[in-house]
Motif scaffolding. Structure first.
Motif, mmCIF file in Angstrom:
data_model
loop_
_atom_site.group_PDB
_atom_site.id
_atom_site.type_symbol
_atom_site.label_atom_id
_atom_site.label_comp_id
_atom_site.label_asym_id
_atom_site.label_seq_id
_atom_site.Cartn_x
_atom_site.Cartn_y
_atom_site.Cartn_z
ATOM 1 N N GLY A 133 0.818 -1.207 0.000
ATOM 2 C CA GLY A 133 0.000 0.000 0.000
ATOM 3 C C GLY A 133 0.850 1.253 0.000
ATOM 4 N N MET A 134 2.029 1.155 0.583
ATOM 5 C CA MET A 134 2.949 2.301 0.604
ATOM 6 C C MET A 134 3.515 2.572 -0.771
ATOM 7 N N LEU A 135 3.653 1.515 -1.568
ATOM 8 C CA LEU A 135 4.284 1.649 -2.877
ATOM 9 C C LEU A 135 3.273 1.904 -3.991
ATOM 10 N N SER A 136 1.973 1.687 -3.717
ATOM 11 C CA SER A 136 0.974 1.906 -4.754
ATOM 12 C C SER A 136 0.792 3.397 -5.001
ATOM 13 N N PRO A 137 0.484 3.809 -6.231
ATOM 14 C CA PRO A 137 0.363 5.243 -6.559
ATOM 15 C C PRO A 137 -0.649 5.983 -5.697
ATOM 16 N N ALA A 138 -1.772 5.323 -5.348
ATOM 17 C CA ALA A 138 -2.824 5.983 -4.579
ATOM 18 C C ALA A 138 -2.757 5.659 -3.093
ATOM 19 N N ASN A 139 -1.732 4.914 -2.654
ATOM 20 C CA ASN A 139 -1.624 4.481 -1.259
ATOM 21 C C ASN A 139 -2.886 3.760 -0.797
ATOM 22 N N GLU A 140 -3.383 2.850 -1.649
ATOM 23 C CA GLU A 140 -4.579 2.088 -1.308
ATOM 24 C C GLU A 140 -4.238 0.615 -1.120
ATOM 25 N N ARG A 141 -5.031 -0.042 -0.273
ATOM 26 C CA ARG A 141 -4.836 -1.468 -0.039
ATOM 27 C C ARG A 141 -5.220 -2.271 -1.280
ATOM 28 N N THR A 142 -4.421 -3.279 -1.563
ATOM 29 C CA THR A 142 -4.706 -4.125 -2.722
ATOM 30 C C THR A 142 -5.564 -5.326 -2.354
ATOM 31 N N GLN A 143 -5.626 -5.676 -1.034
ATOM 32 C CA GLN A 143 -6.458 -6.777 -0.575
ATOM 33 C C GLN A 143 -6.929 -6.485 0.842
ATOM 34 N N THR A 144 -7.846 -7.326 1.325
ATOM 35 C CA THR A 144 -8.350 -7.248 2.692
ATOM 36 C C THR A 144 -7.607 -8.252 3.560
ATOM 37 N N LEU A 145 -7.173 -7.825 4.745
ATOM 38 C CA LEU A 145 -6.473 -8.717 5.671
ATOM 39 C C LEU A 145 -7.358 -8.985 6.877
ATOM 40 N N GLU A 146 -7.676 -10.273 7.117
ATOM 41 C CA GLU A 146 -8.555 -10.672 8.214
ATOM 42 C C GLU A 146 -7.823 -11.585 9.183
ATOM 43 N N CYS A 147 -8.050 -11.382 10.467
ATOM 44 C CA CYS A 147 -7.511 -12.275 11.497
ATOM 45 C C CYS A 147 -8.462 -13.460 11.636
ATOM 46 N N ILE A 148 -7.967 -14.673 11.486
ATOM 47 C CA ILE A 148 -8.816 -15.863 11.599
ATOM 48 C C ILE A 148 -8.511 -16.663 12.864
ATOM 49 N N GLU A 149 -7.476 -16.264 13.579
ATOM 50 C CA GLU A 149 -7.154 -16.852 14.889
ATOM 51 C C GLU A 149 -6.425 -15.796 15.697
ATOM 52 N N ALA A 150 -6.909 -15.524 16.907
ATOM 53 C CA ALA A 150 -6.387 -14.418 17.717
ATOM 54 C C ALA A 150 -4.871 -14.468 17.844
ATOM 55 N N GLY A 151 -4.280 -13.309 17.815
ATOM 56 C CA GLY A 151 -2.823 -13.232 17.928
ATOM 57 C C GLY A 151 -2.373 -11.788 18.057
ATOM 58 N N MET A 152 -1.104 -11.556 17.777
ATOM 59 C CA MET A 152 -0.543 -10.223 17.908
ATOM 60 C C MET A 152 0.254 -9.858 16.666
ATOM 61 N N VAL A 153 0.174 -8.590 16.290
ATOM 62 C CA VAL A 153 0.983 -8.063 15.196
ATOM 63 C C VAL A 153 1.738 -6.833 15.704
ATOM 64 N N LEU A 154 2.776 -6.465 14.998
ATOM 65 C CA LEU A 154 3.481 -5.217 15.234
ATOM 66 C C LEU A 154 3.178 -4.290 14.066
ATOM 67 N N SER A 155 2.839 -3.060 14.353
ATOM 68 C CA SER A 155 2.508 -2.117 13.284
ATOM 69 C C SER A 155 3.528 -0.996 13.227
ATOM 70 N N CYS A 156 3.736 -0.483 12.024
ATOM 71 C CA CYS A 156 4.657 0.631 11.807
ATOM 72 C C CYS A 156 4.025 1.548 10.765
ATOM 73 N N SER A 157 3.989 2.822 11.066
ATOM 74 C CA SER A 157 3.376 3.765 10.130
ATOM 75 C C SER A 157 4.289 3.995 8.936
ATOM 76 N N TYR A 158 3.678 4.303 7.805
ATOM 77 C CA TYR A 158 4.452 4.636 6.621
ATOM 78 C C TYR A 158 5.315 5.871 6.879
ATOM 79 N N ARG A 159 4.805 6.781 7.727
ATOM 80 C CA ARG A 159 5.568 7.995 8.018
ATOM 81 C C ARG A 159 6.899 7.657 8.674
ATOM 82 N N LYS A 160 6.897 6.647 9.583
ATOM 83 C CA LYS A 160 8.155 6.240 10.227
ATOM 84 C C LYS A 160 9.122 5.662 9.200
ATOM 85 N N VAL A 161 8.596 4.834 8.288
ATOM 86 C CA VAL A 161 9.458 4.278 7.234
ATOM 87 C C VAL A 161 10.023 5.396 6.369
ATOM 88 N N GLU A 162 9.199 6.392 6.049
ATOM 89 C CA GLU A 162 9.666 7.526 5.256
ATOM 90 C C GLU A 162 10.743 8.317 5.992
#
Length: 219
Positions: free
Chosen positions: A143-172
């Protein structure tokens, strides 16, 4: 050369380095010049007994050295990931934890993309392609690399867990601090894109469908 002359000479050299830092756009040479300036002013302050300046730069020197080490380590880890197993462990210090419940949607197709995610635990699925994302994998970077900064697919959690998130601004920010990091990040994202295409083709082949022909590259 007496103490006063030495102090003037040291201050002059330090001033030259400070002026030079204003012309630098990237963080690594900026930190290097900062370290050199700190050392010059520490030596000058010791000889001239200018203790406030000595204390200030005695504090700034290890700080500049630590930040330089961080940035060099970051570049090394990204290079190793590109040439190795595509691990994203180097990005973890810049990410925040997020707990996910079964059935929760982390993002929807075509919505505005602002974060990428590193899968720590649980199970997650890209709805449109049916691809399950295993742990230890980065998702959402396209999504960061797409011209419109849009998601190309939907991401669904199917079993509870944990993720780490990082904003595009931090990567920039990391990219601005060190363009070499940005170059290797793009290579890493491209490698992951080809991996996703390969997994999708394998899935289509298993279902008895022929994968679509690859798009012809522009010459």
């Amino acid at each position: 050369m007496d103490v006063a002359q030495f102090h003037q000479a040291g201050s002059l050299f330090a001033s030259i380095f400070v002026i030079a830092t204003t012309t630098m756009r990237t963080m690594i040479p900026l930190r290097v010049f900062g370290i050199i300036t700190n050392i010059i002013l520490i030596v000058t302050s010791v000889i001239s007994h200018t203790y406030p300046t000595l204390v200030l730069h005695a504090i700034l020197l290890p700080l500049n050295a630590y930040r330089l080490h961080q940035m060099l380590q970051l570049v090394r880890e990204v290079k190793k990931s590109v040439n190795g197993d595509l691990s994203m462990d180097w990005l973890k210090p810049f990410m925040t934890e997020r707990q996910c419940e079964s059935g929760e949607v982390l993002f929807y197709k075509n919505e505005k993309a602002e974060h990428l995610y590193y899968i720590v635990s649980g199970r997650y699925r890209l709805v449109e392609s049916g691809i399950e994302i295993p742990t230890g994998i980065l998702v959402g970077e396209l999504g960061m690399l797409s011209p419109a900064n849009e998601r190309t697919q939907t991401l669904e959690c199917i079993e509870a867990g944990m993720v780490l998130s990082c904003s595009y601004r931090k990567v920039e920010e990391l990219y601005v601090q060190n363009p070499e990091f940005g170059f290797y990040f793009l290579r890493l994202a491209s490698a992951r894109l080809f991996q996703n295409i390969e997994r999708l083709e394998q899935r289509l082949a298993e279902q008895g469908a022929s994968p679509p022909p690859p798009a012809r590259a522009a010459s």
